[in-house]
Enzyme design. Structure first.
Site, PDB file in Angstrom:
ATOM      1  CE  LYS A   1      -3.407   2.528   2.717  1.00  0.00           C
ATOM      2  NZ  LYS A   1      -4.015   2.681   4.064  1.00  0.00           N
TER       3      LYS A   1
ATOM      4  CG  ASN B   1      -6.447   1.480  13.028  1.00  0.00           C
ATOM      5  OD1 ASN B   1      -6.206   2.396  13.804  1.00  0.00           O
ATOM      6  ND2 ASN B   1      -5.949   0.264  13.174  1.00  0.00           N
ATOM      7  CB  THR B   2      -9.463   5.864  13.996  1.00  0.00           C
ATOM      8  OG1 THR B   2      -8.184   6.116  13.434  1.00  0.00           O
ATOM      9  CG2 THR B   2      -9.666   6.781  15.195  1.00  0.00           C
TER      10      THR B   2
ATOM     11  N   GLY C   1      -7.914   9.281  10.432  1.00  0.00           N
ATOM     12  CA  GLY C   1      -8.142   9.345  11.865  1.00  0.00           C
ATOM     13  C   GLY C   1      -9.207  10.327  12.301  1.00  0.00           C
TER      14      GLY C   1
ATOM     15  CB  ALA D   1      -8.230   7.797   5.336  1.00  0.00           C
ATOM     16  N   GLY D   2     -10.866   7.888   7.475  1.00  0.00           N
ATOM     17  CA  GLY D   2     -11.971   8.759   7.858  1.00  0.00           C
ATOM     18  C   GLY D   2     -13.287   8.077   8.151  1.00  0.00           C
TER      19      GLY D   2
END
Length: 252
Positions: free
Chosen positions: A95, A204-205, A156, A182-183
């Site tokens: 990635k 993830n977050t 994040g 992301a996000g």
């Protein structure tokens, strides 16, 4: 879930565990992502491979690893990280994350295209992370990207699909898998991404910061499955004005 492919590789899960909050990687997070969210692939930052708390030590056999170049600021750094991951026996997936700033972690489009092209020519299965801009997407596909990983909002941030319309246009134009990255901060946002036609969601977050990590992982799995089913159902857009006209015609 149905079987689908990224390059030559087959998958059934459409959830991917990211590494935006690398410091939050714990065995509980990884186990929940695998067992309750159904993750088949986990992204790991190359820069963490030789740390005492490397996530590699927590990931069971059979789970695919997607090394990422988080922390790279140039094409050269990203390529060096890709070779390092391959040399460590992590295969040919990579990635590409090449950042232009340390606040929002926005990717450098030109460097990302250049790194994608060079690594694809070297036989890597390249997953470029980028802002969903059509010109850049076309260059990445031409460079040999195996999948596109557009950001939904700053990494994040948990702000959801702020780039929704741009991602939808990518889905309309390209045949290769588009994995929103992301996000994504909650299951409903993941569901929305899948309803658009995304092939998968990386998060993830949202999991790492949940009080009940396992329940959040399961919620993501259900939301992704529901969103994908909604996309496959080809829902019809309702024209309220047309419905009113039809009602009036029936009353005549």
């Amino acid at each position: 879930m149905d079987e689908w492919k990224i390059g030559p590789e087959s998958y059934t899960s459409r959830f991917f565990l990211g590494s935006g909050k690398t410091a939050h990687y714990t065995k509980e997070l990884i186990d929940s992502a695998i067992q309750r969210a159904g993750a088949q692939m986990i992204s790991v930052a190359v820069k963490t491979l030789d740390t005492p708390d490397s996530p590699l030590d927590m990931i069971p056999e059979g789970i695919r690893i997607l090394p990422n170049t988080l922390g790279a600021h140039s094409v050269e750094e990203a390529i060096q990280m890709a070779h390092m991951a391959r040399g460590r026996g992590l295969g040919d997936r990579i990635k590409i994350e090449i950042m232009t700033d340390s606040r929002y972690f926005l990717p450098d489009p030109h460097a990302t295209v250049d790194a994608t092209k060079q690594l694809a020519e070297e036989g890597f299965l390249v997953f470029p992370y980028f802002y969903p801009e059509m010109r850049v997407a076309k260059q990445l596909v031409a460079a040999g990207a195996a999948a596109l990983m557009p950001l939904a909002s700053p990494s994040g941030s948990n702000k959801g699909l702020q780039t929704r319309d741009f991602i939808q246009e990518l889905i309309r134009v390209f045949d290769i898998p588009i994995i929103v990255d992301a996000g994504i901060g909650c299951p409903s946002q993941a569901c929305e991404a899948m309803e658009l036609g995304c092939a998968g969601v990386m998060a993830n977050t949202a999991l790492a910061t949940a009080e009940d990590l396992g329940l959040m992982a399961e919620a993501f799995r259900l939301a992704i499955e529901a969103g994908h089913a909604g996309y496959l159902s080809h829902r019809r857009k309702v024209d309220r004005k047309e419905d009113i006209r039809n009602d009036q015609d029936r009353k005549k």
